[in-house]
Design an enzyme around this catalytic site. Sequence first.
Site, PDB file in Angstrom:
ATOM      1  N   PRO A 119      69.690  53.325  14.706  1.00  0.00           N
ATOM      2  CA  PRO A 119      70.659  52.933  15.740  1.00  0.00           C
ATOM      3  C   PRO A 119      70.323  53.000  17.092  1.00  0.00           C
ATOM      4  CG  PRO A 119      71.123  55.136  14.770  1.00  0.00           C
ATOM      5  CD  PRO A 119      69.833  54.568  14.102  1.00  0.00           C
ATOM      6  N   MET A 120      70.633  52.018  17.957  1.00  0.00           N
ATOM      7  CA  MET A 120      70.232  51.899  19.398  1.00  0.00           C
ATOM      8  C   MET A 120      71.292  51.508  20.271  1.00  0.00           C
ATOM      9  SD  MET A 120      66.046  50.785  18.969  1.00  0.00           S
ATOM     10  CE  MET A 120      66.646  49.675  17.675  1.00  0.00           C
ATOM     11  N   THR A 121      71.955  52.369  21.064  1.00  0.00           N
ATOM     12  CA  THR A 121      73.198  51.824  22.066  1.00  0.00           C
ATOM     13  C   THR A 121      72.325  50.701  22.922  1.00  0.00           C
ATOM     14  OG1 THR A 121      73.890  53.939  22.046  1.00  0.00           O
ATOM     15  CG2 THR A 121      74.396  52.440  23.713  1.00  0.00           C
ATOM     16  N   GLY A 153      75.501  52.992  17.778  1.00  0.00           N
ATOM     17  CA  GLY A 153      76.866  53.710  17.711  1.00  0.00           C
ATOM     18  C   GLY A 153      78.068  52.714  18.237  1.00  0.00           C
ATOM     19  N   GLN A 158      77.186  52.891  12.545  1.00  0.00           N
ATOM     20  CA  GLN A 158      77.043  54.159  12.699  1.00  0.00           C
ATOM     21  C   GLN A 158      78.239  54.707  13.617  1.00  0.00           C
ATOM     22  OE1 GLN A 158      74.886  55.951  16.305  1.00  0.00           O
ATOM     23  NE2 GLN A 158      73.539  57.073  14.766  1.00  0.00           N
ATOM     24  N   HIS A 180      77.531  59.731  13.118  1.00  0.00           N
ATOM     25  CA  HIS A 180      76.757  60.295  14.166  1.00  0.00           C
ATOM     26  C   HIS A 180      76.824  61.724  14.460  1.00  0.00           C
ATOM     27  CE1 HIS A 180      74.218  60.609  17.551  1.00  0.00           C
ATOM     28  NE2 HIS A 180      74.267  59.487  18.091  1.00  0.00           N
ATOM     29  N   GLY A 181      76.203  62.559  13.835  1.00  0.00           N
ATOM     30  CA  GLY A 181      76.378  64.169  14.146  1.00  0.00           C
ATOM     31  C   GLY A 181      75.274  64.743  15.063  1.00  0.00           C
ATOM     32  N   ALA A 182      74.557  64.020  15.982  1.00  0.00           N
ATOM     33  CA  ALA A 182      73.235  64.550  16.420  1.00  0.00           C
ATOM     34  C   ALA A 182      73.690  64.414  17.946  1.00  0.00           C
ATOM     35  CB  ALA A 182      71.950  63.512  15.923  1.00  0.00           C
ATOM     36  N   HIS A 183      72.472  64.739  18.625  1.00  0.00           N
ATOM     37  CA  HIS A 183      72.203  64.449  20.054  1.00  0.00           C
ATOM     38  C   HIS A 183      73.239  65.111  21.338  1.00  0.00           C
ATOM     39  CE1 HIS A 183      69.858  60.768  18.491  1.00  0.00           C
ATOM     40  NE2 HIS A 183      69.265  62.228  17.991  1.00  0.00           N
ATOM     41  N   TYR A 219      76.543  64.773  20.945  1.00  0.00           N
ATOM     42  CA  TYR A 219      78.039  64.259  20.811  1.00  0.00           C
ATOM     43  C   TYR A 219      78.958  64.955  20.204  1.00  0.00           C
ATOM     44  CZ  TYR A 219      75.234  60.447  22.705  1.00  0.00           C
ATOM     45  OH  TYR A 219      74.451  59.551  23.554  1.00  0.00           O
TER      46      TYR A 219
END
Length: 370
Positions: A26-28, A60, A103, A170-173, A175
Site C-alpha cells: 500500500p502506497m499513499t 490507505g 487497506q 492498517h495497524g502500523a506506522h 496511526y
Amino acid sequence: MTDVTALFQPLTVRGLTIPNRIVMAPMTRSFSPNGIPGQNVADYYARRAASDVGLIITEGTVIDRRGASNDPNVPRFHGEDALQGWAKIVHDVHANGGKIAPQIWHQGMMRKPGTGHYPDAPTDSPSGLTHTGKSVMPAPTTEEVWDMVQAYARAAGDGAKLGFDAIEIHGAHGYLIDEFFWNVMNVRTDRYGGTLAQRSTFAAEIVAECRKQVGPDMPIILRFSQWKQQDYTVKLAHTPHELEAFLAPIVGAGVDILHCSQRRVWEAEFPEVDGEKGLNCAGWTKKLTGVPTITVGSIGLSSDFTGSFRGEGSVKAPLDDVVRRLEKGEFDMVAVGRALLQDPQWAKKVRSGCTDDLMDYDSKALATLY
C-alpha cells in the site's frame, strides 16, 4: 541469475488462492479528489494486475470517522460516491486477472486538526495525547472507542459487498491502531490499556468485528510495525517473548495474515538472539505465531524509503536474499512498494528473467506516475 520460482508459487489462505507471492504494498498517492477514486486510480491498479502481481493492497483508504484523514485527496471508504469508485476498481482489477484488498485506515493523531475531508472534525486518539505525551483533548470513553472499532468493521463489510478478495487493516506506522499499541499515547486504564498485550485489545476487537462483517471465507490481513514515523528507532517488542505476547490476542481474534512492515527487509529483528543475519520481523512473527506473513521493506532497491522524502532515488538491487528466505519458509509473501510504483511491469520482468530491464527508483517522477 536468481531462480525466482519461489516467488511464483500459489498460496491459499481461507477461501482465497493467490496466484503468486508478490504483493503490491500500500502506497499513499492522494489522487482521489474529495476522497473519490476515479478511472485514473482504477487504471493504476489494473496495470499492475495485468502484469503478474499476485495480490494488490490498495493505498490507505479511510474509514467513516470524520477525523480519519489529513488530506481531502486521500480516498474514502465510505459514502456512495467513493464506494462506487472502489467498485469500478475491483471490476477492472478482476478483469485483468488480479486479486485486490483495500487497506482500511485511520490516521489518528497523525492527522492535524483542521485538515482532511472534514476539517472541523475532532481527531481520534487512544487517550487524547500526542506522540510526545502532551494532552490536547479528553480521552475517548470506552463507548467512543467501540464506535471506532465498528467503523473499521463497517468498512470491512463494504469491502466484502464490493467484491474485494481480502481486506487489510492498517495497524502500523504511528496511526490510530498503532497509537493504541504505543505506551506513550495509550495510558488508558480500561480494557484497551495496560501491558503491551493488553494494548493490542483494540486491534483484536477490530479483527473480530471485521470477521463478523466479511464472513468465514475472506482473509483478514493486519499490518503492524515496530517503528513509528515519529521515531524510527523505537520498538514495541524488544524480545521474541514480548512480540509473541503482543500478537497473541490479534491471532486469537482470527487474523489470517500478518503484514510485517520494516524499513529494510534484510535487517534482523532480534540480532542479539540469532545474529545479524537472523530472522527479520516477518520471519520472527511467523515462527512465533504460525500465521502466514508478508515481508516488506526496500525489496528490489538499494536503500530505504526515507531518502525519497528528501528527493533521493534508489537503484535496483538483487533479490537473492529475499528469495532465499522465502524458499526456506521464513515468510510467505513479499510486498513490493517503490519498485512496483516506479515500474508497473516489475513482476512480469522478474518472472521472465528480464531483471536487467528493471527500472531504478526516481522519487522526482512520483507526481506523474499512474
